[in-house]
Design a protein around this motif. Structure first.
Motif, PDB file in Angstrom:
ATOM      1  N   LEU A  20      37.469 -35.463 -41.779  1.00  0.00           N
ATOM      2  CA  LEU A  20      38.818 -35.071 -41.505  1.00  0.00           C
ATOM      3  C   LEU A  20      39.707 -36.282 -41.558  1.00  0.00           C
ATOM      4  O   LEU A  20      39.247 -37.398 -41.643  1.00  0.00           O
ATOM      5  N   THR A  21      41.001 -36.037 -41.545  1.00  0.00           N
ATOM      6  CA  THR A  21      41.947 -37.123 -41.708  1.00  0.00           C
ATOM      7  C   THR A  21      42.240 -37.804 -40.391  1.00  0.00           C
ATOM      8  O   THR A  21      41.918 -37.300 -39.331  1.00  0.00           O
ATOM      9  N   ALA A  22      42.883 -38.980 -40.477  1.00  0.00           N
ATOM     10  CA  ALA A  22      43.119 -39.787 -39.289  1.00  0.00           C
ATOM     11  C   ALA A  22      44.055 -39.110 -38.310  1.00  0.00           C
ATOM     12  O   ALA A  22      44.887 -38.338 -38.667  1.00  0.00           O
ATOM     13  N   CYS A  23      43.859 -39.436 -37.017  1.00  0.00           N
ATOM     14  CA  CYS A  23      44.794 -38.954 -36.012  1.00  0.00           C
ATOM     15  C   CYS A  23      44.817 -39.894 -34.832  1.00  0.00           C
ATOM     16  O   CYS A  23      43.953 -40.726 -34.699  1.00  0.00           O
ATOM     17  N   ASP A  24      45.851 -39.810 -33.994  1.00  0.00           N
ATOM     18  CA  ASP A  24      46.049 -40.780 -32.920  1.00  0.00           C
ATOM     19  C   ASP A  24      45.092 -40.542 -31.786  1.00  0.00           C
ATOM     20  O   ASP A  24      44.763 -39.433 -31.476  1.00  0.00           O
ATOM     21  N   GLY A  25      44.650 -41.635 -31.122  1.00  0.00           N
ATOM     22  CA  GLY A  25      43.797 -41.481 -29.964  1.00  0.00           C
ATOM     23  C   GLY A  25      42.917 -42.692 -29.782  1.00  0.00           C
ATOM     24  O   GLY A  25      43.031 -43.660 -30.488  1.00  0.00           O
ATOM     25  N   PHE A  26      41.965 -42.602 -28.858  1.00  0.00           N
ATOM     26  CA  PHE A  26      41.043 -43.702 -28.656  1.00  0.00           C
ATOM     27  C   PHE A  26      39.821 -43.310 -27.857  1.00  0.00           C
ATOM     28  O   PHE A  26      39.787 -42.254 -27.270  1.00  0.00           O
ATOM     29  N   TRP A  27      38.775 -44.268 -27.935  1.00  0.00           N
ATOM     30  CA  TRP A  27      37.478 -44.203 -27.208  1.00  0.00           C
ATOM     31  C   TRP A  27      36.284 -44.064 -28.140  1.00  0.00           C
ATOM     32  O   TRP A  27      36.366 -43.418 -29.133  1.00  0.00           O
ATOM     33  N   GLY A  28      35.072 -44.550 -27.756  1.00  0.00           N
ATOM     34  CA  GLY A  28      33.826 -44.495 -28.534  1.00  0.00           C
ATOM     35  C   GLY A  28      32.680 -45.142 -27.792  1.00  0.00           C
ATOM     36  O   GLY A  28      32.839 -45.510 -26.676  1.00  0.00           O
ATOM     37  N   ILE A  29      31.426 -45.366 -28.329  1.00  0.00           N
ATOM     38  CA  ILE A  29      30.300 -45.994 -27.615  1.00  0.00           C
ATOM     39  C   ILE A  29      29.672 -47.152 -28.342  1.00  0.00           C
ATOM     40  O   ILE A  29      29.929 -47.316 -29.502  1.00  0.00           O
ATOM     41  N   ASN A  30      28.803 -47.898 -27.715  1.00  0.00           N
ATOM     42  CA  ASN A  30      28.216 -49.101 -28.284  1.00  0.00           C
ATOM     43  C   ASN A  30      26.725 -49.103 -28.531  1.00  0.00           C
ATOM     44  O   ASN A  30      25.960 -48.581 -27.784  1.00  0.00           O
ATOM     45  N   ASP A  31      26.391 -49.844 -29.558  1.00  0.00           N
ATOM     46  CA  ASP A  31      25.016 -50.045 -29.940  1.00  0.00           C
ATOM     47  C   ASP A  31      24.825 -51.532 -30.126  1.00  0.00           C
ATOM     48  O   ASP A  31      25.775 -52.234 -30.373  1.00  0.00           O
ATOM     49  N   PHE A 185      34.059 -38.545 -36.096  1.00  0.00           N
ATOM     50  CA  PHE A 185      33.757 -39.507 -35.041  1.00  0.00           C
ATOM     51  C   PHE A 185      34.852 -40.576 -35.094  1.00  0.00           C
ATOM     52  O   PHE A 185      34.955 -41.317 -36.074  1.00  0.00           O
ATOM     53  N   LYS A 186      35.652 -40.673 -34.058  1.00  0.00           N
ATOM     54  CA  LYS A 186      36.778 -41.606 -34.027  1.00  0.00           C
ATOM     55  C   LYS A 186      36.509 -42.701 -32.992  1.00  0.00           C
ATOM     56  O   LYS A 186      36.238 -42.411 -31.830  1.00  0.00           O
ATOM     57  N   THR A 187      36.579 -43.952 -33.433  1.00  0.00           N
ATOM     58  CA  THR A 187      36.363 -45.104 -32.543  1.00  0.00           C
ATOM     59  C   THR A 187      37.572 -46.014 -32.587  1.00  0.00           C
ATOM     60  O   THR A 187      37.732 -46.809 -33.513  1.00  0.00           O
ATOM     61  N   PRO A 188      38.469 -45.925 -31.602  1.00  0.00           N
ATOM     62  CA  PRO A 188      39.637 -46.790 -31.554  1.00  0.00           C
ATOM     63  C   PRO A 188      39.313 -48.141 -30.930  1.00  0.00           C
ATOM     64  O   PRO A 188      38.473 -48.243 -30.044  1.00  0.00           O
ATOM     65  N   LEU A 189      39.966 -49.160 -31.405  1.00  0.00           N
ATOM     66  CA  LEU A 189      39.773 -50.514 -30.891  1.00  0.00           C
ATOM     67  C   LEU A 189      40.936 -50.862 -29.972  1.00  0.00           C
ATOM     68  O   LEU A 189      41.737 -51.747 -30.246  1.00  0.00           O
ATOM     69  N   TYR A 190      41.006 -50.147 -28.853  1.00  0.00           N
ATOM     70  CA  TYR A 190      42.106 -50.330 -27.899  1.00  0.00           C
ATOM     71  C   TYR A 190      41.590 -50.865 -26.562  1.00  0.00           C
ATOM     72  O   TYR A 190      42.159 -50.606 -25.518  1.00  0.00           O
ATOM     73  N   GLU A 235      31.520 -39.903 -44.946  1.00  0.00           N
ATOM     74  CA  GLU A 235      32.459 -40.840 -45.538  1.00  0.00           C
ATOM     75  C   GLU A 235      33.224 -41.552 -44.431  1.00  0.00           C
ATOM     76  O   GLU A 235      33.412 -41.000 -43.344  1.00  0.00           O
ATOM     77  N   VAL A 236      33.613 -42.782 -44.711  1.00  0.00           N
ATOM     78  CA  VAL A 236      34.463 -43.526 -43.790  1.00  0.00           C
ATOM     79  C   VAL A 236      35.909 -43.176 -44.146  1.00  0.00           C
ATOM     80  O   VAL A 236      36.405 -43.530 -45.213  1.00  0.00           O
ATOM     81  N   VAL A 237      36.567 -42.457 -43.259  1.00  0.00           N
ATOM     82  CA  VAL A 237      37.914 -41.955 -43.522  1.00  0.00           C
ATOM     83  C   VAL A 237      38.955 -43.045 -43.322  1.00  0.00           C
ATOM     84  O   VAL A 237      39.889 -43.195 -44.110  1.00  0.00           O
ATOM     85  N   SER A 238      38.817 -43.825 -42.255  1.00  0.00           N
ATOM     86  CA  SER A 238      39.722 -44.943 -42.018  1.00  0.00           C
ATOM     87  C   SER A 238      38.969 -46.051 -41.302  1.00  0.00           C
ATOM     88  O   SER A 238      37.933 -45.808 -40.680  1.00  0.00           O
ATOM     89  N   TYR A 239      39.493 -47.266 -41.393  1.00  0.00           N
ATOM     90  CA  TYR A 239      38.806 -48.433 -40.837  1.00  0.00           C
ATOM     91  C   TYR A 239      39.837 -49.498 -40.504  1.00  0.00           C
ATOM     92  O   TYR A 239      40.998 -49.434 -40.913  1.00  0.00           O
ATOM     93  N   TRP A 240      39.392 -50.499 -39.742  1.00  0.00           N
ATOM     94  CA  TRP A 240      40.252 -51.632 -39.397  1.00  0.00           C
ATOM     95  C   TRP A 240      40.080 -52.698 -40.470  1.00  0.00           C
ATOM     96  O   TRP A 240      39.003 -53.296 -40.583  1.00  0.00           O
ATOM     97  N   PRO A 241      41.084 -52.969 -41.290  1.00  0.00           N
ATOM     98  CA  PRO A 241      40.902 -53.889 -42.414  1.00  0.00           C
ATOM     99  C   PRO A 241      40.589 -55.324 -42.006  1.00  0.00           C
ATOM    100  O   PRO A 241      40.038 -56.079 -42.797  1.00  0.00           O
ATOM    101  N   ASP A 242      40.931 -55.723 -40.775  1.00  0.00           N
ATOM    102  CA  ASP A 242      40.612 -57.082 -40.333  1.00  0.00           C
ATOM    103  C   ASP A 242      39.113 -57.312 -40.187  1.00  0.00           C
ATOM    104  O   ASP A 242      38.647 -58.446 -40.261  1.00  0.00           O
ATOM    105  N   ASP A 243      38.361 -56.259 -39.976  1.00  0.00           N
ATOM    106  CA  ASP A 243      36.916 -56.389 -39.787  1.00  0.00           C
ATOM    107  C   ASP A 243      36.261 -55.045 -40.085  1.00  0.00           C
ATOM    108  O   ASP A 243      35.802 -54.352 -39.182  1.00  0.00           O
ATOM    109  N   MET A 353      41.364 -48.901 -35.869  1.00  0.00           N
ATOM    110  CA  MET A 353      40.723 -47.596 -35.701  1.00  0.00           C
ATOM    111  C   MET A 353      39.676 -47.403 -36.794  1.00  0.00           C
ATOM    112  O   MET A 353      39.873 -47.789 -37.939  1.00  0.00           O
ATOM    113  N   PHE A 354      38.548 -46.821 -36.415  1.00  0.00           N
ATOM    114  CA  PHE A 354      37.544 -46.379 -37.372  1.00  0.00           C
ATOM    115  C   PHE A 354      37.368 -44.877 -37.230  1.00  0.00           C
ATOM    116  O   PHE A 354      37.255 -44.370 -36.110  1.00  0.00           O
TER     117      PHE A 354
END
Length: 367
Positions: A20-31, A185-190, A235-243, A353-354
């Motif tokens: 799906l396409t990008a949308c506003d928000g935040f939160w995710g988990i770590n490995d 799966f949305k992972t914001p870097l906030y 597919e990776v729909v969106s990503y943070w271009p800095d990393d 955002m990823f």
């Protein structure tokens, strides 16, 4: 002498997930994972490293290690703390211009209903979801560890009424069905909350093998004897271009500080690669390269059949065997679980955002 986890074979039905396409928000988990042996060179930033992840329902073990290592699971305070994901290398300047970061539009996937929550389109009874926010922040109580959403039972919550993962749970900030019926799966870097001993955040599923609500999810693991297969189209729909790096699939050993394998998307102009640890104690990670997939749809399969590990991305396959070549025979002493989702390998406070959209997700176990 073999492992001590449940070895009952279990056939898991096809799990469909889409984009799906990008949308506003935040939160995710770590490995977590060992020191990245081949940093992709996407930018000038140096990843400070992911120190691991902990399973939020009693998971002993899983501490130490560098990038390719620790990927403990969930926020289980008692263990699976994962390794020190080391420094992912300095990502030199990418002349080819990874300026991306925008969303992509995908064709609707037949058979998926965009009006249903994720559990309406696929079976989530065999997974739990970890979020990059704390239990206190998300649920209103529970402490500073990363929040988790389990199947078969509702989360503990003082602030909101949430259904179990397999009975309609979704959140537009992290995990939901897109307008074309796919699962995002949305992972914001906030900022967010990483799991114990981990510096990265994620929105990621952890497999629960032969699990039921009164049982610790840390015990929901399988013996490598027999056939164990994780396959996905995504597919990776969106990503943070800095990393631009995120892990989309893994096999992790319960009582090792090192991940056996993590499959990582390194940016739209870089090859997908699998980061493998040679040894469950020492790590010694190395990478296997696959083709460049960009932001298009691609398919992967990760299988462990007895002592044979095989990874396929599109039409490229690499295979390894425990006890042969550079792979330690000690891997045969462990029990395992799959992970799939969006585990961003980037500064959790970077502000980007990823978004990763799964079109299909299938887990299969048999003897």
């Amino acid at each position: 002498m073999k492992k001590t986890s449940s070895t009952l074979p279990r056939l898991i039905p096809l799990l469909l997930i889409t984009s799906l396409t990008a949308c506003d928000g935040f939160w995710g988990i770590n490995d977590s994972d060992d020191t990245d042996p081949n940093p992709p060179g996407n930018n000038s930033n140096s990843n400070s490293g992911d120190k691991g992840e902990v399973d939020d329902i009693v998971d002993p073990g899983d501490n130490g290690g560098t990038d390719g290592s620790g990927d403990g699971d969930g926020s289980d305070g008692s263990g699976e703390t994962g390794g020190s994901d080391g420094s992912d290398g300095s990502d030199g300047s990418d002349g080819s211009g990874e300026t991306g970061g925008g969303g992509s539009v995908t064709e609707p996937t037949t058979g998926l209903d965009p009006n249903m929550p994720p559990s309406g389109n696929f079976d989530l009874t065999v997974w739990k979801l970890t979020l990059p926010v704390s239990k206190d922040e998300y649920l209103g109580s529970g402490g500073s560890k990363a929040a988790e959403i389990l199947p078969l039972k509702p989360p503990s919550s003082d602030l909101k009424t949430l259904p179990p993962l397999d009975e309609g749970y979704e959140d537009p900030n992290f995990f939901y069905t897109a307008t074309d019926g796919t699962m995002l799966f949305k992972t914001p870097l906030y900022g967010g909350t990483s799991t114990v001993n981990s510096s990265y955040v994620r929105t990621e599923l952890r497999e629960l093998y032969n699990w039921y609500p009164s049982k610790s999810s840390g015990d929901a693991n399988w013996d490598n004897e027999g056939t164990h297969v994780l396959s996905a189209t995504l597919e990776v729909v969106s990503y943070w271009p800095d990393d631009p790096q995120t892990v989309v699939g893994q096999i992790h050993a319960k009582d090792s500080s090192k991940a056996l394998v993590k499959l990582q998307w390194d940016g739209p102009t870089k090859k997908v690669r699998a980061i493998i640890n040679e040894d469950p104690s020492k790590g010694n990670p190395f990478s296997l390269d696959f083709g460049v997939v960009g932001q298009g749809k691609f398919t992967y399969t990760i299988s462990l059949i007895n002592n044979d590990l095989t990874i396929t991305v599109n039409d490229i396959t690499h295979s390894l065997t425990f006890g042969k070549g550079n792979m330690s025979a000690d891997w045969d002493k462990h029990v395992y679980y799959f992970k799939a989702g969006n585990y961003a390998q980037a500064d959790k406070a970077g502000g980007g955002m990823f978004e990763v959209a799964f079109h299909e997700l299938n887990v299969r176990h048999s003897n």
